[in-house]
Design an enzyme around this catalytic site. Structure first.
Site, PDB file in Angstrom:
ATOM      1  N   LYS A   1     -44.782  -9.909   8.275  1.00 26.64           N
ATOM      2  CA  LYS A   1     -43.263  -9.451   8.282  1.00 26.64           C
ATOM      3  C   LYS A   1     -43.441  -8.041   8.194  1.00 26.64           C
ATOM      4  O   LYS A   1     -42.432  -7.557   8.941  1.00 26.64           O
ATOM      5  CB  LYS A   1     -42.629 -10.167   7.267  1.00 26.64           C
ATOM      6  CG  LYS A   1     -42.608 -11.617   7.238  1.00 26.64           C
ATOM      7  CD  LYS A   1     -41.749 -12.180   6.294  1.00 26.64           C
ATOM      8  CE  LYS A   1     -42.280 -12.223   4.796  1.00 26.64           C
ATOM      9  NZ  LYS A   1     -43.285 -12.941   4.377  1.00 26.64           N
TER      10      LYS A   1
ATOM     11  N   ARG B   1     -34.523 -16.718   2.276  1.00 21.36           N
ATOM     12  CA  ARG B   1     -35.603 -17.602   2.056  1.00 21.36           C
ATOM     13  C   ARG B   1     -35.446 -18.848   1.384  1.00 21.36           C
ATOM     14  O   ARG B   1     -36.336 -19.590   1.024  1.00 21.36           O
ATOM     15  CB  ARG B   1     -36.356 -16.813   0.788  1.00 21.36           C
ATOM     16  CG  ARG B   1     -37.591 -16.105   1.192  1.00 21.36           C
ATOM     17  CD  ARG B   1     -37.864 -15.269  -0.143  1.00 21.36           C
ATOM     18  NE  ARG B   1     -39.665 -15.252  -0.110  1.00 21.36           N
ATOM     19  CZ  ARG B   1     -39.993 -13.970   0.457  1.00 21.36           C
ATOM     20  NH1 ARG B   1     -39.305 -13.081   0.800  1.00 21.36           N
ATOM     21  NH2 ARG B   1     -41.362 -14.164   0.411  1.00 21.36           N
TER      22      ARG B   1
ATOM     23  N   ARG C   1     -47.147 -18.891  -4.177  1.00 14.25           N
ATOM     24  CA  ARG C   1     -46.362 -18.087  -3.108  1.00 14.25           C
ATOM     25  C   ARG C   1     -46.488 -19.178  -1.914  1.00 14.25           C
ATOM     26  O   ARG C   1     -45.172 -19.428  -1.267  1.00 14.25           O
ATOM     27  CB  ARG C   1     -46.888 -16.789  -2.698  1.00 14.25           C
ATOM     28  CG  ARG C   1     -46.394 -15.995  -3.795  1.00 14.25           C
ATOM     29  CD  ARG C   1     -47.050 -14.679  -3.497  1.00 14.25           C
ATOM     30  NE  ARG C   1     -46.791 -13.687  -2.566  1.00 14.25           N
ATOM     31  CZ  ARG C   1     -47.683 -12.788  -2.229  1.00 14.25           C
ATOM     32  NH1 ARG C   1     -48.784 -12.772  -2.624  1.00 14.25           N
ATOM     33  NH2 ARG C   1     -47.516 -11.850  -0.930  1.00 14.25           N
TER      34      ARG C   1
HETATM   35  P1  AP5 Z   1     -47.840  -7.881   5.776  1.00 23.09           P
HETATM   36  O1  AP5 Z   1     -47.198  -7.135   7.083  1.00 23.09           O
HETATM   37  O2  AP5 Z   1     -47.484  -7.092   4.190  1.00 23.09           O
HETATM   38  O3  AP5 Z   1     -47.047  -9.288   5.534  1.00 23.09           O
HETATM   39  P2  AP5 Z   1     -45.840  -9.956   5.188  1.00 23.09           P
HETATM   40  O4  AP5 Z   1     -45.582 -11.045   5.569  1.00 23.09           O
HETATM   41  O5  AP5 Z   1     -44.717  -8.621   4.551  1.00 23.09           O
HETATM   42  O6  AP5 Z   1     -46.556 -10.419   3.424  1.00 23.09           O
HETATM   43  P3  AP5 Z   1     -45.619  -9.993   2.031  1.00 23.09           P
HETATM   44  O7  AP5 Z   1     -46.933 -10.272   0.973  1.00 23.09           O
HETATM   45  O8  AP5 Z   1     -45.050  -8.848   2.035  1.00 23.09           O
HETATM   46  O9  AP5 Z   1     -45.004 -11.522   1.975  1.00 23.09           O
HETATM   47  P4  AP5 Z   1     -44.191 -12.306   1.095  1.00 23.09           P
HETATM   48  O10 AP5 Z   1     -43.155 -12.864   1.612  1.00 23.09           O
HETATM   49  O11 AP5 Z   1     -45.045 -12.960   0.074  1.00 23.09           O
HETATM   50  O12 AP5 Z   1     -43.412 -10.888   0.216  1.00 23.09           O
HETATM   51  P5  AP5 Z   1     -42.235 -10.254  -0.234  1.00 23.09           P
HETATM   52  O13 AP5 Z   1     -42.400  -8.790  -0.456  1.00 23.09           O
HETATM   53  O14 AP5 Z   1     -41.207 -10.550   0.970  1.00 23.09           O
HETATM   54  O15 AP5 Z   1     -49.172  -8.076   5.952  1.00 23.09           O
HETATM   55  C1  AP5 Z   1     -50.130  -8.752   4.976  1.00 23.09           C
HETATM   56  C2  AP5 Z   1     -51.250  -7.862   4.747  1.00 23.09           C
HETATM   57  O16 AP5 Z   1     -51.847  -8.187   6.200  1.00 23.09           O
HETATM   58  C3  AP5 Z   1     -51.451  -6.469   4.933  1.00 23.09           C
HETATM   59  O17 AP5 Z   1     -52.388  -5.942   4.143  1.00 23.09           O
HETATM   60  C4  AP5 Z   1     -51.499  -5.964   6.391  1.00 23.09           C
HETATM   61  O18 AP5 Z   1     -51.864  -4.659   6.415  1.00 23.09           O
HETATM   62  C5  AP5 Z   1     -52.353  -7.100   7.106  1.00 23.09           C
HETATM   63  N1  AP5 Z   1     -52.248  -7.413   8.309  1.00 23.09           N
HETATM   64  C6  AP5 Z   1     -50.980  -7.480   8.844  1.00 23.09           C
HETATM   65  N2  AP5 Z   1     -51.101  -7.917  10.153  1.00 23.09           N
HETATM   66  C7  AP5 Z   1     -52.249  -8.198  10.459  1.00 23.09           C
HETATM   67  C8  AP5 Z   1     -53.037  -8.429  11.361  1.00 23.09           C
HETATM   68  N3  AP5 Z   1     -52.423  -9.134  12.675  1.00 23.09           N
HETATM   69  N4  AP5 Z   1     -54.600  -8.651  11.214  1.00 23.09           N
HETATM   70  C9  AP5 Z   1     -54.989  -8.595   9.970  1.00 23.09           C
HETATM   71  N5  AP5 Z   1     -54.308  -7.984   9.032  1.00 23.09           N
HETATM   72  C10 AP5 Z   1     -53.152  -7.817   9.065  1.00 23.09           C
HETATM   73  O19 AP5 Z   1     -41.692 -11.045  -1.440  1.00 23.09           O
HETATM   74  C11 AP5 Z   1     -42.335 -10.855  -2.704  1.00 23.09           C
HETATM   75  C12 AP5 Z   1     -41.719 -11.883  -3.823  1.00 23.09           C
HETATM   76  O20 AP5 Z   1     -40.321 -10.979  -3.983  1.00 23.09           O
HETATM   77  C13 AP5 Z   1     -41.612 -13.143  -3.417  1.00 23.09           C
HETATM   78  O21 AP5 Z   1     -42.695 -14.018  -3.822  1.00 23.09           O
HETATM   79  C14 AP5 Z   1     -40.073 -13.369  -4.477  1.00 23.09           C
HETATM   80  O22 AP5 Z   1     -40.589 -13.583  -5.880  1.00 23.09           O
HETATM   81  C15 AP5 Z   1     -39.392 -12.094  -4.358  1.00 23.09           C
HETATM   82  N6  AP5 Z   1     -38.492 -12.411  -3.105  1.00 23.09           N
HETATM   83  C16 AP5 Z   1     -38.287 -11.462  -2.298  1.00 23.09           C
HETATM   84  N7  AP5 Z   1     -37.239 -11.717  -1.247  1.00 23.09           N
HETATM   85  C17 AP5 Z   1     -36.774 -12.855  -1.991  1.00 23.09           C
HETATM   86  C18 AP5 Z   1     -35.668 -13.372  -1.530  1.00 23.09           C
HETATM   87  N8  AP5 Z   1     -35.020 -13.528  -0.348  1.00 23.09           N
HETATM   88  N9  AP5 Z   1     -35.332 -14.639  -2.212  1.00 23.09           N
HETATM   89  C19 AP5 Z   1     -35.688 -14.831  -3.696  1.00 23.09           C
HETATM   90  N10 AP5 Z   1     -36.931 -14.203  -4.044  1.00 23.09           N
HETATM   91  C20 AP5 Z   1     -37.385 -13.208  -3.053  1.00 23.09           C
HETATM   92 MG    MG Z   2     -43.621  -7.909   3.255  1.00 24.72          MG
END
Ligand code: AP5
Ligand code: MG
Length: 192
Positions: A14, A90, A146
């Protein structure tokens, strides 16, 4: 206006794809995860509460995140072509709150991109990132939690948008450039 929701499981890309889309289409990027991590880094009251959920792999409470988003959107005065919501909504309750918010602002969602990535690949990506990210949730135990939370609480949000014909699943496997090409193709077809 181009208002896009980026969704999909943890590690699906994402954030990576949002950065590329923002640059190509001049949009504003709003990642609720990044916002919360900033609060944690600044050790604010909000950050301390958020950390207690994030480090366990749980979602922060709906009221808290909806409140944060409302404040952000109300204070957002820029001349971008639209917004990318990365990691929001979410839960179905968040999706419903977003509808109300957008209606008030006379805006609507153009499409929801759901990046489809296999579970093994998600885990691999997050374990690799965990070696350098410093994120408290990039360890195998929390990654599994997660993923569970994603299936239970976030996947049902897809149905909400399927009913509105805004849901667009996209193959999230392959190189970053390949995936970006697929997403751009869909956005361009919407704009045309
Ligand atoms: P990346 O682009 O970082 O993926 P992502 O989907 O953004 O992963 P996140 O870990 O950020 O997702 P998440 O939903 O768990 O976390 P969030 O911060 O939203 O890519 C991941 C890795 O892969 C990177 O190292 C990248 O370089 C690599 N990569 C990318 N594309 C690739 C490819 N094609 N091939 C190989 N490698 C690749 O949320 C975190 C926490 O915050 C949640 O658990 C929750 O506690 C809280 N939170 C956030 N939003 C809410 C909400 N709306 N409601 C309630 N709690 C929330
Ligand atoms: Mg992210």
């Amino acid at each position: 206006m181009l208002n896009i929701i980026m969704c999909g499981a943890p590690g699906c890309g994402k954030g990576t794809q949002s950065d590329l889309i923002v640059e190509k289409y001049s949009l504003t990027h709003l990642s609720t995860g990044d916002l919360l991590r900033k609060e944690i880094a600044m050790k604010t009251d909000l950050g301390i509460i958020a950390d207690s959920y994030i480090s366990k792999g749980e979602l922060v409470p709906d009221e808290m995140i909806i409140d944060i988003l409302l404040k952000y959107v109300e204070n957002q005065h820029d001349d971008s072509n639209g917004i990318i919501l990365d990691g929001f909504p979410r839960t179905v309750a968040q999706a419903e709150a977003l509808e109300v918010m957008l209606k008030k602002l006379d805006k609507e969602i153009s499409l929801l991109v759901d990046l489809k990535v296999t579970e093994n690949e998600l885990i691999d990506r997050l374990i690799i990132r965990g070696k350098t990210s410093g994120r408290s949730d990039d360890n195998i135990e929390t990654i599994k939690k997660r993923l569970d939370v994603y299936h239970k609480l976030t996947e049902p949000v897809n149905d909400f948008y399927k009913n509105k014909n805004q849901y667009t699943p996209i193959d999230g496997m392959g190189t970053i450039e390949e995936i970006f090409g697929r997403i751009s193709g869909v956005i361009d077809s919407k704009k045309a």
